[in-house]
Design a protein around this motif. Structure first.
Motif, PDB file in Angstrom:
ATOM      1  N   ARG A  46       0.860  -1.189   0.000  1.00  0.00           N
ATOM      2  CA  ARG A  46       0.000   0.000   0.000  1.00  0.00           C
ATOM      3  C   ARG A  46       0.895   1.238   0.000  1.00  0.00           C
ATOM      4  O   ARG A  46       1.852   1.301   0.783  1.00  0.00           O
ATOM      5  CB  ARG A  46      -0.889   0.034   1.250  1.00  0.00           C
ATOM      6  CG  ARG A  46      -1.920  -1.057   1.309  1.00  0.00           C
ATOM      7  CD  ARG A  46      -3.090  -0.684   2.209  1.00  0.00           C
ATOM      8  NE  ARG A  46      -2.679  -0.293   3.558  1.00  0.00           N
ATOM      9  CZ  ARG A  46      -3.493   0.307   4.438  1.00  0.00           C
ATOM     10  NH1 ARG A  46      -4.736   0.601   4.110  1.00  0.00           N
ATOM     11  NH2 ARG A  46      -3.068   0.611   5.639  1.00  0.00           N
ATOM     12  N   THR A  48       1.371   4.045   1.453  1.00  0.00           N
ATOM     13  CA  THR A  48       1.047   4.909   2.597  1.00  0.00           C
ATOM     14  C   THR A  48       2.269   5.646   3.127  1.00  0.00           C
ATOM     15  O   THR A  48       2.187   6.363   4.123  1.00  0.00           O
ATOM     16  CB  THR A  48       0.428   4.076   3.740  1.00  0.00           C
ATOM     17  OG1 THR A  48       1.310   2.992   4.054  1.00  0.00           O
ATOM     18  CG2 THR A  48      -0.932   3.524   3.340  1.00  0.00           C
ATOM     19  N   VAL A  82      -5.481   2.060   0.146  1.00  0.00           N
ATOM     20  CA  VAL A  82      -5.144   3.117   1.116  1.00  0.00           C
ATOM     21  C   VAL A  82      -6.404   3.626   1.803  1.00  0.00           C
ATOM     22  O   VAL A  82      -6.401   3.927   2.997  1.00  0.00           O
ATOM     23  CB  VAL A  82      -4.409   4.283   0.406  1.00  0.00           C
ATOM     24  CG1 VAL A  82      -4.262   5.486   1.326  1.00  0.00           C
ATOM     25  CG2 VAL A  82      -3.030   3.820  -0.068  1.00  0.00           C
ATOM     26  N   ARG A  86      -8.195   5.044   5.736  1.00  0.00           N
ATOM     27  CA  ARG A  86      -7.697   6.423   5.791  1.00  0.00           C
ATOM     28  C   ARG A  86      -8.674   7.351   5.093  1.00  0.00           C
ATOM     29  O   ARG A  86      -9.326   6.965   4.122  1.00  0.00           O
ATOM     30  CB  ARG A  86      -6.308   6.523   5.149  1.00  0.00           C
ATOM     31  CG  ARG A  86      -5.311   5.636   5.891  1.00  0.00           C
ATOM     32  CD  ARG A  86      -3.905   5.759   5.403  1.00  0.00           C
ATOM     33  NE  ARG A  86      -3.091   4.765   6.106  1.00  0.00           N
ATOM     34  CZ  ARG A  86      -1.882   4.996   6.579  1.00  0.00           C
ATOM     35  NH1 ARG A  86      -1.323   6.181   6.425  1.00  0.00           N
ATOM     36  NH2 ARG A  86      -1.203   4.051   7.200  1.00  0.00           N
ATOM     37  N   THR A  89      -6.150  10.946   0.506  1.00  0.00           N
ATOM     38  CA  THR A  89      -5.174  10.396  -0.428  1.00  0.00           C
ATOM     39  C   THR A  89      -4.051  11.408  -0.666  1.00  0.00           C
ATOM     40  O   THR A  89      -3.353  11.352  -1.679  1.00  0.00           O
ATOM     41  CB  THR A  89      -5.834  10.030  -1.779  1.00  0.00           C
ATOM     42  OG1 THR A  89      -6.534  11.181  -2.275  1.00  0.00           O
ATOM     43  CG2 THR A  89      -6.796   8.870  -1.623  1.00  0.00           C
TER      44      THR A  89
END
Length: 363
Positions: A46, A48, A82, A86, A89
């Protein structure tokens, strides 16, 4: 059945499931070593944040090894995932490009390994619809990763997080991957992917199965502690990033906590912070952490940290050099990603076409 009996039964079931997966992993690895060209691997990350030493020793090193063996290797940058936990972005474009830089600096060759992003491959994501019909709500709720991610995020359970394991099945099956290198914690994802593949074939493609039932290749990599003794994690701020400068790495290691004992010993239970530093030094030098501890002895935490700084910086120097050279031409990095997305789209369209044909939905 009492609660205790239920827990025991669940534990026994998990143990049996792991043993079966381990046996399958060992058998698959033996076949892979003999005929690597018959295997397709899918793994990913991912976007992140930046990749760290834990990622390198936990998975990237093995991806490079599989690529060099001749396995058909594929890496997905899971940008859609993501937003499972969360609300933003922000910085995602920068994170994605930095993942590509780290992959290539570590030895991933885009001519041999397809690197692509979730959001750029619509046909792969369209597999979610038939795949969701093959699993029950109870099966999704039982997935331990869904439970742990939900608890860690503090958010309400979103539809995307609940269906996260099915999305991962789309990632694996769209390119007909039959091996997925993972840690023990991710075994439930492979099990649900195998279930989806089996149920699709049984329901729609008995004579000509569309999907393989992928095997997990269980990683032998040790769990790599962060500099504070906890699990190495971007969110804890205890990670040594692959792309960090020598100065940033030195500063981070100097700040890492130790304890009041002067003599350096390797004892992960009683002295997790000192032992974390020794483990890091052992990984990058290939030495036994106990041997390093004996060598430093009464010289104390200062000497230990200096040894770790020097060892890590020496280990990462070639990576940093390659990364800096690659970063001079970000247009080429973007082109590599665009090419990977184009290749992934072609594969996904072909697989989706097979799925629609098997389901009688080809009009």
């Amino acid at each position: 059945m009492t609660d205790e009996q239920q827990l025991t039964a669940a534990g026994n079931e998990m143990s049996a499931s792991f043993l079966a997966a381990k046996k399958r992993s060992d058998a698959t690895l033996a076949k892979l070593e003999a005929e690597p060209g018959k295997f397709t691997m899918l793994t990913g990350d991912r976007p992140t944040g930046r990749l760290h030493l834990g990622h390198y020793f936990g998975s990237i090193r093995e991806r490079v090894a599989m690529q060099e063996r001749g396995v058909n290797t594929n890496i997905i940058i899971a940008d859609y995932q993501v937003i499972t936990d969360r609300d933003t972005t922000e910085h995602i474009d920068d994170n994605v490009l930095n993942l590509v830089l780290d992959y290539m600096a570590a030895g991933i060759d885009p001519n041999k390994t397809m690197i692509f992003t979730h959001s750029a491959v619509p046909a792969e994501n369209q597999l979610m619809l038939p795949f969701l019909s093959l699993v029950t709500e109870a099966e999704l709720h039982r997935n331990p990763t869904v439970k742990s991610e939900m608890e860690a995020s503090g958010h309400a359970l979103t539809g995307l997080l609940l269906t996260y394991p099915v999305h991962q099945a789309c990632d694996i099956l769209f390119c007909k991957a039959n091996v997925v290198p993972i840690g023990k914690d991710n075994l439930p994802h492979i099990e649900i992917t195998r279930t989806i593949a089996r149920r699709f074939n049984e329901r729609y493609a008995k004579k000509n199965p569309v999907f393989p039932e992928p095997a997990a290749i269980l990683s032998e990599a040790p769990e790599i502690p962060g500099l504070d003794g906890r699990k190495m994690s971007k969110s804890y701020g205890n990670s040594i990033m692959l792309g960090a400068t020598a100065e940033e790495t030195a500063k981070l290691i100097k700040k890492s906590p130790t304890d009041s004992e002067r003599r350096i010993t390797f004892d992960p239970i009683a002295r997790p912070q000192v032992s974390a530093l020794l483990t890091t030094a052992g990984l990058v030098t290939g030495r036994d952490p106990k041997e390093i501890a004996e060598e430093i002895g009464d010289a104390g935490a200062g000497a230990l940290k200096k040894y770790v700084i020097d060892s890590v910086n020496e280990f990462l120097a070639p990576h940093r050099e390659r990364r800096a050279e690659l970063a001079k031409d970000m247009d080429t990095v973007r082109d590599i990603l665009h090419d990977g997305n184009k290749r992934a789209n072609a594969i996904a369209e072909e697989t989706l076409d097979e799925v629609r044909c098997a389901m009688g939905m080809k009009y």
